[in-house]
Design an enzyme around this catalytic site. Structure first.
Site, PDB file in Angstrom:
ATOM      1  N   PRO A  97       0.972  -1.204  -0.003  1.00 32.67           N
ATOM      2  CA  PRO A  97       0.023   0.078   0.182  1.00 32.67           C
ATOM      3  C   PRO A  97       0.847   1.187  -0.119  1.00 32.67           C
ATOM      4  O   PRO A  97       1.701   1.383   0.991  1.00 32.67           O
ATOM      5  CB  PRO A  97      -0.685  -0.122   1.297  1.00 32.67           C
ATOM      6  CG  PRO A  97      -0.366  -1.401   1.825  1.00 32.67           C
ATOM      7  CD  PRO A  97       0.735  -1.926   1.341  1.00 32.67           C
ATOM      8  N   ASP A 148      16.136   2.483   1.970  1.00 35.48           N
ATOM      9  CA  ASP A 148      15.026   1.885   1.678  1.00 35.48           C
ATOM     10  C   ASP A 148      15.229   1.141   0.274  1.00 35.48           C
ATOM     11  O   ASP A 148      14.934   0.104  -0.081  1.00 35.48           O
ATOM     12  CB  ASP A 148      13.562   2.721   1.302  1.00 35.48           C
ATOM     13  CG  ASP A 148      13.164   3.145   2.553  1.00 35.48           C
ATOM     14  OD1 ASP A 148      13.608   2.983   3.760  1.00 35.48           O
ATOM     15  OD2 ASP A 148      11.935   3.636   2.334  1.00 35.48           O
TER      16      ASP A 148
HETATM   17  C1  MEV Z   1      11.944   5.662   5.771  1.00 33.36           C
HETATM   18  O1  MEV Z   1      11.766   4.494   5.375  1.00 33.36           O
HETATM   19  C2  MEV Z   1      13.260   5.890   6.558  1.00 33.36           C
HETATM   20  C3  MEV Z   1      13.574   7.458   6.875  1.00 33.36           C
HETATM   21  O2  MEV Z   1      14.649   7.201   7.770  1.00 33.36           O
HETATM   22  C4  MEV Z   1      13.918   8.143   5.556  1.00 33.36           C
HETATM   23  C5  MEV Z   1      15.332   7.712   5.098  1.00 33.36           C
HETATM   24  O3  MEV Z   1      16.063   7.109   5.656  1.00 33.36           O
HETATM   25  O4  MEV Z   1      15.533   7.776   3.876  1.00 33.36           O
HETATM   26  C6  MEV Z   1      12.517   8.150   7.552  1.00 33.36           C
END
Ligand code: MEV
Length: 316
Positions: A97, A148
């Site tokens: 999602p 990510d």
């Molecule tokens: C997002 O999944 C994780 C964050 O730390 C952003 C990032 O590291 O790119 C919030």
């Protein structure tokens, strides 16, 4: 038959260190059992386009949709030349999602880069896929750390920092986690900005928390390798306290964390940017299914995931 190449990449959860990783700490991410698939097909004529279930958009003209896929595709085409005749159709299908904090845009970016490079006859190297995918991720999140993208690319469990890059961790014992989507979607870029403001207000304290996030992450890796789930759960609970303090939790996320704790989970915390999105819960291995059943009554978009080893893969 028209040429067609497909690739897929997994979504991710963050086990420790989100947000602080943007400011230099270590963090731990893991792939989940939900994937994005991208297929590139040759079109004999017509304008190149991006399609998904109910939507179609030109590849050239930015209409605000498919931003990650468009940016990545444009970057690949800039590097490796135009499509010779006709155009391409880039088709996206996803189990993740959007806005759920589960790495949907990263998986789209990685699968798009992988599929399109292969389609153009380039033998893609991980470094290049990472570099190109980061263009898509930056388009969506403004200032991403890259964690990510590495989780979608490499699969498995990944220890990451901006300085040290990504290292995959092999685990002796399988790990089962429960992911609870709050149903509230949100924009990661807004939360990264909000945390940046916190850092400006409390620079010294923020630095301590960033160092603590590194310690938690390195300890979480050790605990995961040893299969010490009690310790891993405790580390996740500590991480949740820091995330609350930097302002990325909310009453619904707090409720999910408390619900998990009241049903004897070993640990529970926000996963990803917070402000909505999802919570990751470490259940006691013997009661994972029962916990899922209980939590699904209120949060039906919950699921159990293992940590699949496969990152980006090409499909037939
Ligand atoms: C997002 O999944 C994780 C964050 O730390 C952003 C990032 O590291 O790119 C919030």
């Amino acid at each position: 038959m028209n040429k067609k190449i497909s690739a897929s990449a997994p979504g991710k959860i963050i086990i420790t260190g989100e947000h602080f990783v943007v400011h230099g700490s270590y963090a731990v991410a893991a792939a989940i059992n939900k994937r994005v698939r991208v297929s590139i097909s040759e079109m004999k004529n017509g304008e190149s386009c991006i399609v998904s279930q109910n939507s179609r958009s030109s590849l050239k003209n930015d209409d605000g949709r498919f931003q990650a896929a468009r940016k990545v595709a444009q970057e690949v085409l800039e590097r490796y030349g135009k499509i010779r005749e006709g155009g391409i159709e880039l088709e996206i299908s996803s189990d993740i999602p959007p806005g759920s904090g589960l790495g949907s845009s990263a998986a789209v970016s990685v699968a798009t880069a992988g599929a399109l490079l292969k389609f153009l006859g380039v033998d893609p190297r991980n470094e290049e896929i990472y570099e190109i995918s980061m263009k898509g991720e930056t388009e969506i999140h403004g200032n991403p750390s890259g964690i990510d993208i590495q989780a979608a690319l490499l699969g498995g469990m990944v220890l990451f920092s901006k300085g040290a890059g990504a290292k995959t961790i092999s685990l002796d014992r399988g790990l089962q986690l429960l992911v609870v989507f709050s149903g509230q979607s949100r924009k990661t870029s807004n939360l990264i900005r909000k945390v940046g403001v916190r850092k400006k207000q409390f620079p010294a304290f923020f630095e301590c928390l960033t160092e603590a996030a590194s310690c938690l992450s390195l300890d979480a890796v050790e605990a995961s390798i040893r299969g010490d789930f009690l310790r891993l759960g405790t580390l996740m609970n500590v991480a949740q306290t820091s995330l609350s303090w930097i302002g990325v939790s909310n009453p619904v996320l707090d409720e999910i964390v408390e619900l998990a704790a009241s049903h004897d989970a070993l640990g529970a915390k926000i996963t990803g940017a917070g402000g909505g999105g999802s919570v990751v819960v470490l259940p006691r291995p013997e009661s994972a299914a029962a916990l899922l059943k209980r939590i699904s009554k209120k949060y039906p978009m919950s699921f159990i995931t293992s940590i699949p080893q496969e990152g980006l893969k090409w499909e037939r």
